[in-house]
Design a protein around this motif. Structure first.
Motif, short mmCIF file in Angstrom:
data_model
loop_
_atom_site.label_atom_id
_atom_site.label_comp_id
_atom_site.label_asym_id
_atom_site.label_seq_id
_atom_site.Cartn_x
_atom_site.Cartn_y
_atom_site.Cartn_z
N PRO A 75 -4.92 -7.53 10.23
CA PRO A 75 -6.21 -7.11 9.67
C PRO A 75 -7.30 -8.17 9.84
CG PRO A 75 -4.53 -7.28 7.94
CD PRO A 75 -3.84 -7.51 9.23
N GLU A 76 -6.93 -9.42 10.02
CA GLU A 76 -7.91 -10.50 10.19
C GLU A 76 -8.76 -10.28 11.44
OE1 GLU A 76 -4.83 -10.99 9.32
OE2 GLU A 76 -4.89 -12.14 7.44
N ARG B 250 6.03 3.35 -2.72
CA ARG B 250 6.07 3.04 -1.28
C ARG B 250 7.14 1.98 -1.00
NH1 ARG B 250 7.37 2.21 2.73
NH2 ARG B 250 6.38 1.72 4.71
N GLY C 104 -13.68 -10.37 7.02
CA GLY C 104 -12.53 -10.48 6.15
C GLY C 104 -11.32 -9.85 6.77
N ARG C 105 -10.64 -9.03 5.98
CA ARG C 105 -9.42 -8.40 6.49
C ARG C 105 -9.55 -6.89 6.48
NH1 ARG C 105 -6.83 -12.39 2.98
NH2 ARG C 105 -6.46 -14.21 4.28
N GLY D 35 -5.70 -2.83 1.71
CA GLY D 35 -4.61 -3.58 1.11
C GLY D 35 -4.47 -3.31 -0.37
N GLU E 233 -3.96 -2.70 9.22
CA GLU E 233 -4.61 -2.00 8.13
C GLU E 233 -3.67 -0.96 7.51
OE1 GLU E 233 -8.31 -0.30 9.40
OE2 GLU E 233 -8.23 1.22 7.83
N LYS F 56 -6.16 7.20 5.48
CA LYS F 56 -6.30 6.29 4.34
C LYS F 56 -6.68 7.06 3.08
CE LYS F 56 -9.38 2.75 4.69
NZ LYS F 56 -9.89 1.56 5.39
N GLN G 63 5.20 -7.22 12.19
CA GLN G 63 5.99 -8.04 11.28
C GLN G 63 7.47 -7.66 11.34
OE1 GLN G 63 3.87 -7.41 7.63
NE2 GLN G 63 2.38 -9.01 8.09
N ILE H 232 -5.63 -0.02 -1.83
CA ILE H 232 -6.17 1.31 -2.07
C ILE H 232 -5.23 2.17 -2.91
CG2 ILE H 232 -7.55 1.31 0.05
CD1 ILE H 232 -5.50 3.20 1.27
N GLN I 271 3.48 -6.19 0.74
CA GLN I 271 2.53 -5.15 1.11
C GLN I 271 3.17 -3.79 0.84
OE1 GLN I 271 1.65 -5.98 5.22
NE2 GLN I 271 -0.18 -7.10 4.66
N PRO I 272 2.45 -2.79 0.39
CA PRO I 272 1.03 -2.80 0.06
C PRO I 272 0.74 -3.36 -1.33
CG PRO I 272 1.95 -0.64 -0.30
CD PRO I 272 3.06 -1.47 0.24
N VAL J 185 -0.39 -0.80 7.52
CA VAL J 185 0.74 -1.38 6.80
C VAL J 185 0.26 -2.01 5.49
CG1 VAL J 185 2.53 -3.15 6.88
CG2 VAL J 185 2.13 -1.71 8.87
N ALA J 186 -0.87 -2.71 5.55
CA ALA J 186 -1.39 -3.34 4.34
C ALA J 186 -1.66 -2.29 3.27
CB ALA J 186 -2.67 -4.11 4.63
N ASN J 187 -2.03 -1.09 3.72
CA ASN J 187 -2.31 -0.02 2.77
C ASN J 187 -1.10 0.84 2.46
OD1 ASN J 187 -5.01 -0.65 2.35
ND2 ASN J 187 -5.67 0.47 4.16
N GLY J 188 0.05 0.50 3.07
CA GLY J 188 1.28 1.24 2.78
C GLY J 188 1.26 2.67 3.27
N LEU J 189 0.66 2.92 4.42
CA LEU J 189 0.45 4.30 4.85
C LEU J 189 1.46 4.78 5.89
CD1 LEU J 189 -3.43 4.12 5.21
CD2 LEU J 189 -2.15 5.20 3.38
N VAL J 190 2.16 3.86 6.55
CA VAL J 190 3.06 4.29 7.62
C VAL J 190 4.50 3.93 7.29
CG1 VAL J 190 1.61 4.42 9.66
CG2 VAL J 190 2.34 2.19 8.83
N ALA J 191 5.42 4.76 7.84
CA ALA J 191 6.85 4.56 7.61
C ALA J 191 7.49 3.97 8.85
CB ALA J 191 7.50 5.89 7.24
#
Lengths: 444, 535
Positions: free
Chosen positions: A402-403, B120, B495-496, B109, A132, A111, A162, B111, B268-269, A134-140
């Motif tokens: 992430p929930e 991205r 939270g998430r 989400g 986490e 991260k 997803q 960062i 996302q992101p 994917v939400a942060n755009g870290l994996v391809a």
């Protein structure tokens, strides 16, 4: 005043300008490094004077710097990854650099380092990090191509988030139900309990016959992960499933089945069959010392259980109303960083080198867990691991959304409140479900 | 002219050095120049990577060094540079950064920067309907140009190059004759690469397009190339990302840091944005705040107060006991008593956690053997708190012993002699002389200790993570939670995922609380001082 300040600022500006010039002179450093490589290439050309025509063709190839892939892995797996990928890398003309980190640290470090451009090209991790990541755009996204059929289906599903596949699985893990056959035959009829009701009556029998020295079952006081098979046995769930995976709007901890499981636990506590204040060590020590007949635990505990010399067998979790308890299925795999500049090469390393019998066997040998690579999974001759695989055949992938962060504490606290007898099962799980809903709603 | 001014004022600035010792001055300048060069290079790299929060303190330190070395007025204090640098790096910078974060949405989400988020999204590709996937063979020219020979699902073959996509047969034009698999053995000016050879050139082929639209392909993997199309494109004018496949427009929402479609769907992101006082509003309207906050606040104060009281009482007792030179071996005993102070706190807590374990711990097992009952340190709210206080007493008394020993020796002996003449017994001497005089000197340290314990996460969390749990709270909370461990729960265990900005905002609120409490306590120390004056 002005008079005093002037020289200072002039001086600073002059210094900075000078420094800038110095800096500018120093910056084009990468260029000179190419010189020595050229020399090395040129030297051998002098020797085979007789075949000058072939040399120019080969030369440009050797000029190409070997592309490097950086892999992050934990201490158990990095030696084997280094060994096997290193061997192939040489053949393929690439370089693989393995960096060793703690398994959990990989998640945090990716991260930080990924977006800063210091991250790995490939890293190992667990499928439930995906929400986490994917939400942060870290994996391809990755592609298993023609080898998809050689992977254990549920493991591939677990790495699909997803609708997109983000990892190449190499191992699965789930907990199973351990029982001590010696203890069972000493104080009872020697049969493994098949249902949770049997666990309760077994507790009575064993406690009576052993003068309270032993009991049937125990669980960590605040540990939802190990409680999940109890919840699922009665038809409870954490998040409902919809087409796209787990649905964070449908919290199932106060569903009928989950509350039935909570009430069973409440009864166990009320009858004094289960005690509070049990942590991982206590649970295992009680089992290994023959004070508890059955516990649920994972392949990571096999080492210490075997070492303790206690007799054990491994099987499915007891059933509640209809089905056997279904444990969480955890899957470990390789992921490609979205910040890698060599994604195509990284994916190729996965499909050409990692997805092979040799590599997967190596990973299995380094840390025996049911493999996600079918040829290795099916060839497993370790009975215990085969039993784990069987107990996990009906396992449910741990939610990766992430929930899930909102779930663990609320659920674990509910379990603890039931075991310590402070609130009823129904109350505890209803409140936990409300806590989870509130946290999801109020979380950003 | 300026030089004259300096001389007349008699300052010992660098310009004085110029006249006295030119060489030394030049050395200082050169050193500064080299340092500045390094610093600017570092700053340049950091700013290029967008790491300006790290660049700022480095810039500040660099300027500090320059100013202190070059300003005639500040030249004498240049030895404060190391201290100043440390203050900037580990005190001012984290404070400023925390403050800054509290006004953003920096969390899981969010960062990435907006730019990073867009790039991205632009990575994603898709195969349009009717797009054909081909198997491929690569050819490379000595200049590093590539050509691909493609074979389609029905055996049709094409030659794809940078700008062309041709339907040619082996043996035509630059294409050499086919081998037994029907693939040309060579192209004129190009060398055929085997499947293994091509791997090391993959970085050069990554994302490279061959041919012209609509016949434009790129390498997908070793087995296939396909006419992939970029799925998301960013339109700067509309400040929106357009999903080419589904034909949906996602507009940038600068308040929440997401690209959002008209149906409310988020891409996302997300990215990081400023959101003003939102985190504070969220805190004060949250269930976590309305719920168990007051109980946790009360325990936090109790915990900090009792920690100071018990450690100080024990530390003082030990200090007085071993202050008497008649005690044999007092130096050794005093050294042994310091051991808890020398251990890392976290290890001490973990050892105690093991000692207090209700099933395996030495203390409960021994007690059960002796009196048939042991306090449930893990599970009972009150006993868990007692356990925490015992641990903190063990960890904290050596410090109190040290400061008390020092302060005791500073109290003049003749006061005690005078008191003895007046007929005061030792108890009276302690309450009326020792304690008031001691408090004058150690009072501020006790306040510091209170503030430290107020935020003593390192004792609370490793012991029971704030448990045992409270029943019926709107969000999870524990009986041994103090404000800072509760903050950890709210920001990182709910939270998430991790919510750094929210954590920063709550930390600022806690800082204000601590500051107010500290001010109140300083009023008390004033009173102690008055007492000491009247002694």
């Amino acid at each position: 005043m002005d008079m005093k300040k002037k020289p200072l600022w002039i001086m600073i500006v002059a210094l900075l300008t000078f420094a800038l010039v110095l800096g500018a002179c120093a910056s084009p450093t990468p260029e000179p490094t190419e010189e020595p490589t050229e020399e090395v290439v040129e030297e051998p050309t002098e020797e085979p004077v007789e075949e000058p025509t072939e040399e120019p063709v080969e030369e440009p190839e050797e000029e190409v710097e070997a592309p490097t892939l950086v892999v992050w892995a934990d201490e158990t797996r990095s030696p084997i990854i280094e060994e096997i990928s290193g061997k192939y890398a040489e053949e393929l003309g690439i370089e693989v650099e393995v960096v060793q980190l703690g398994f959990g640290d990989i998640r945090d470090q990716v991260k930080v380092a990924g977006p800063a451009g210091e991250g790995p090209d490939l890293f190992i991790g667990a499928h439930d990090w995906l929400g986490e990541l994917v939400a942060n755009g870290l994996v391809a996204e990755i592609d298993l191509g023609q080898k998809a059929d050689s992977f254990f289906g549920p493991a591939v599903d677990a790495f699909t988030y997803q609708g997109t596949l983000y990892g190449m699985p190499y191992a699965t893990e789930n907990i199973a139900f351990f029982c001590n056959p010696d203890l069972l035959s000493e104080y009872a009829d020697g049969e493994r309990p098949e249902t949770w009701d049997e666990v309760m009556s077994l507790a009575e029998t064993i406690e009576e016959n052993s003068d309270g020295e032993a009991t049937a079952w125990t669980i960590q006081t605040n540990d939802p992960y190990h409680m999940f098979p109890l919840v699922t046995a009665y038809g409870g769930y954490i998040f409902g499933r919809s087409e796209g995976g787990y649905d964070p709007q449908d919290v199932g901890l106060d569903s009928e089945g989950a509350i039935a499981a909570a009430e069973w636990l409440e009864m166990m506590s009320a009858e004094g069959h289960v005690e509070a204040g049990v942590d991982y060590d206590v649970m295992h020590t009680l089992f290994e010392q023959g004070q508890v007949a059955c516990i649920g635990t994972g392949p990571w505990a096999l080492g210490r259980i075997r070492e303790s010399g206690v007799s054990y067998n491994i099987g499915k979790f007891p059933a509640g109303d209809d089905t056997n308890g279904r444990p969480f299925l955890g899957v470990q795999g390789f992921m490609v960083s979205a910040f890698s500049e060599n994604q195509l090469l990284a994916q190729t390393l996965l499909s050409e080198v990692v997805a092979s019998d040799e590599f997967m066997q190596g990973l299995y040998d380094a840390d025996p867990r049911p493999s996600a690579w079918l040829p290795v999974r099916e060839a497993t001759d370790d009975e215990d691991l085969a039993a784990f695989a069987e107990a996990g055949a009906e396992g449910l992938p741990m939610p990766a959304i992430p929930e899930m962060a909102s779930v663990w504490t609320a659920w674990g606290d509910a379990e603890e409140l039931i075991i310590s007898g402070e609130v009823t099962g129904e109350e505890a799980f209803q409140n936990a479900a409300e806590q989870i809903r509130t946290q999801i709603e109020e979380g950003q | 002219m300026t030089v004259d001014v300096q001389r007349h004022r008699g300052s010992k600035g660098p310009l004085d050095a110029l006249s006295n010792n030119l060489g030394r001055y030049v050395l200082v300048l050169l050193g500064l120049a080299v340092l500045d060069a390094l610093g600017i290079w570092l700053l340049y790299r950091l700013l290029r990577d967008g790491a300006w929060p790290v660049a700022l303190p480095i810039l500040a330190i660099l300027l500090l060094i320059n100013v202190l070395n070059l300003s005639p007025k500040l030249f004498p204090v240049r030895w404060h540079i190391p201290a100043g640098a440390i203050v900037i790096l580990i005190i001012i910078f984290p404070m400023v950064y925390t403050f800054y974060s509290a006004f953003t949405n920096y969390s899981d989400g969010h960062i990435l920067s907006k730019q990073q988020s867009i790039s991205r999204l632009e990575q994603d590709t898709y195969l349009p309907e009717g797009g054909t996937t081909y198997s491929w063979t690569a050819y490379r020219s000595p200049e590093g140009e590539f050509a691909l020979w493609l074979v389609g699902p029905e055996g049709e073959d094409y030659l794809a190059m940078r700008d062309s996509f041709e339907d040619v047969e082996p043996g035509e034009g630059i294409v050499g004759p086919a081998d037994e698999e029907g693939i040309p053995a060579e192209l004129e000016g190009y060398q055929r690469l085997s499947r293994v050879e091509v791997i090391k050139f993959l970085p050069d082929l990554d994302g490279v397009k061959f041919g012209q639209p609509p016949d434009q392909v790129q390498v997908v993997n070793l087995n296939s190339v396909a006419p992939l199309v970029q799925r998301y494109t960013y339109n700067e004018e509309r400040d929106a990302v357009i999903d080419q496949r589904e034909d949906v427009v996602y507009y940038a929402d600068e308040e929440v840091g997401f690209f959002i479609s008209e149906e409310g769907e988020q891409l996302q992101p997300g990215y990081m944005v400023w959101n003003g006082l939102y985190n504070f509003q969220r805190l004060f309207s949250s269930s976590a705040f309305r719920g168990p906050f007051l109980r946790i606040f009360a325990w936090t104060i109790t915990f900090a107060f009792l920690s100071v009281l018990t450690t100080f009482a024990l530390g003082l007792l030990v200090a007085i006991a071993f202050n008497d030179p008649l005690v044999p071996g007092r130096k050794i005993i005093r050294s042994l008593l310091l051991i808890p102070y020398t251990l890392p706190g976290i290890i001490g807590v973990l050892i105690w956690r093991g000692l207090l374990n209700p099933h395996l711990g030495v203390i409960p097992l021994t007690l059960e053997n002796w009196i048939g009952w042991a306090p449930p340190f893990y599970t009972h709210p009150m006993w868990a708190k007692v356990g925490i206080l015992i641990i903190n007493l063990w960890l904290g008394y050596p410090y109190m012993m040290l400061i008390s020993s020092g302060a005791l020796q500073a109290i003049p002996e003749d006061i005690y002699d005078a008191a003895a003449v007046d007929g005061a017994n030792s108890w009276q001497q302690f309450w009326n002389i020792t304690l008031p005089l001691l408090l004058v000197s150690v009072g501020p340290l006790l306040i510091a200790s209170f503030v430290f314990n107020f935020n003593n996460f390192a004792v609370i969390y490793p012991f029971l993570e704030g448990r045992p749990p409270m029943a019926g709270t709107p969000t999870p909370a524990g009986h041994t939670d103090i404000l800072i461990s509760y903050t950890y729960r709210i920001a990182f265990e709910g939270g998430r995922g991790s919510d750094y900005a929210y954590a920063a905002a709550i930390t600022i609120v806690i800082f204000v609380i601590v500051a107010v409490l500290t001010l109140i306590q300083y009023q008390f120390t004033r009173r102690w001082e008055e007492v000491s004056e009247s002694v």
